[in-house]
Design an enzyme around this catalytic site. Structure first.
Site, mmCIF file in Angstrom:
data_model
loop_
_atom_site.group_PDB
_atom_site.id
_atom_site.type_symbol
_atom_site.label_atom_id
_atom_site.label_comp_id
_atom_site.label_asym_id
_atom_site.label_seq_id
_atom_site.Cartn_x
_atom_site.Cartn_y
_atom_site.Cartn_z
ATOM 1 C CB CYS A 75 1.011 -8.291 -0.178
ATOM 2 S SG CYS A 75 2.451 -7.444 -0.814
ATOM 3 C CB CYS A 185 7.856 -9.097 4.240
ATOM 4 S SG CYS A 185 7.791 -9.876 2.599
HETATM 5 N N1 DGL Z 1 4.947 -10.531 0.607
HETATM 6 C C1 DGL Z 1 4.975 -9.148 0.468
HETATM 7 C C2 DGL Z 1 4.837 -8.326 1.708
HETATM 8 O O1 DGL Z 1 4.241 -8.787 2.661
HETATM 9 C C3 DGL Z 1 5.681 -8.512 -0.684
HETATM 10 C C4 DGL Z 1 7.089 -8.805 -0.892
HETATM 11 C C5 DGL Z 1 7.594 -8.205 -2.187
HETATM 12 O O2 DGL Z 1 7.053 -8.575 -3.219
HETATM 13 O O3 DGL Z 1 8.489 -7.368 -2.133
HETATM 14 O O4 DGL Z 1 5.273 -7.209 1.767
#
Ligand code: DGL
Length: 267
Positions: A75, A185
């Site tokens: 993440c 993301c």
């Molecule tokens: N999948 C996540 C990222 O790479 C987080 C997305 C979220 O929860 O806002 O930032």
């Protein structure tokens, strides 16, 4: 630390499954335990202290129940908020992820790069510092894609809503003539095809999953933690209230070629 212990992976939700897939392809003999904090997704609109608290709870859960030997923060948002704190607390190697600005800068001929990431990542000091180190040569245009993570969490990856939300975020990038788009993301990896189609495949799309899988391989080697198992077995946890989560996970994973258990009993 035992080599046969699994690698822990977490994300605010299902996005980091895109990273789990890449790690599984590169290291099929490693067992992976994945935690999706879906009940708290998106992280992108939350403050640092909330994300740090959640990250610590998740890693404590992984340590207590699975004795992980290494952690991957799948993440971008949680990496920006909590990797420093997690490295202070835990003594196993921790790998994070951030938008791939360096490869994007190298790939761009027009020196105009678009970045799709969450508000949390875009507003973080880690990300500003990263952009600052390249902004002399290249212009970066960021788009926060507000609401996209929530739709992907519901298993929507090619619905009308997703396509029109993406269009809104991609039109400004088209107008700026970017020739590279960074998927900053992990959720957005699942909508890569739509981005590709929008630009008629005339741009380069860059994501970080493969680089993180390679880094995981390097770090396991460095710490002599490579598994001797013939094949890994994976466990995927989600605390989503959505009773369809198991089928959403399996549809996001597509034609996966590995074994996994799905668990919803954690918090
Ligand atoms: N999948 C996540 C990222 O790479 C987080 C997305 C979220 O929860 O806002 O930032």
């Amino acid at each position: 630390m035992n080599k046969s212990f699994p690698i822990g992976i977490f994300d605010s939700g299902v996005g980091g499954l895109s990273v789990l897939q890449r790690i599984n392809s590169k290291l099929p003999n490693e067992s992976l335990v994945y935690v999706a904090d879906s009940i708290n997704a998106p992280y992108g609109t939350k403050d640092d202290s909330f994300i740090i608290d959640r990250s610590i709870s998740i890693v404590d859960f992984l340590v207590a129940n699975h004795q992980i030997k290494l952690l991957v923060i799948a993440c971008n948002t949680a990496t920006a908020s909590s990797i420093g704190k997690l490295r202070e607390i835990y003594d196993f190697p921790i790998i994070g992820m951030e938008p791939a600005i360096k490869p994007a800068n190298e790939a761009s001929k027009s020196k105009k790069v678009g970045i799709l990431a969450t508000e949390g990542t875009i507003n973080s000091s880690k990300f500003s510092a990263l952009l600052d180190s390249y902004s002399g040569e290249t212009q970066f245009f960021t788009q926060p894609c507000i609401g996209l993570v929530e739709l992907i969490e519901r298993g929507q990856i090619d619905s009308h809503e997703v396509i029109s939300l993406l269009k809104k975020n991609l039109i400004p990038l088209l107008e700026h003539n970017v020739d590279v788009v960074v998927l900053g993301c992990t959720h957005y990896i699942f909508i890569k095809k739509i981005v590709e189609n929008f630009f008629n495949s005339e741009i380069t799309i860059i994501e970080t999953g493969d680089a993180v899988a390679m880094q995981t391989q390097r770090v396991l080697k460095e710490f002599n933690l490579e598994s001797d198992n013939l094949i890994g077995h994976h466990t995927i946890y989600s605390n989503s209230k959505n009773s369809n989560m198991n089928s959403i996970v399996s549809s996001l994973l597509g034609d996966y070629d590995f074994l996994y258990d799905f668990q919803s009993n954690w918090c």
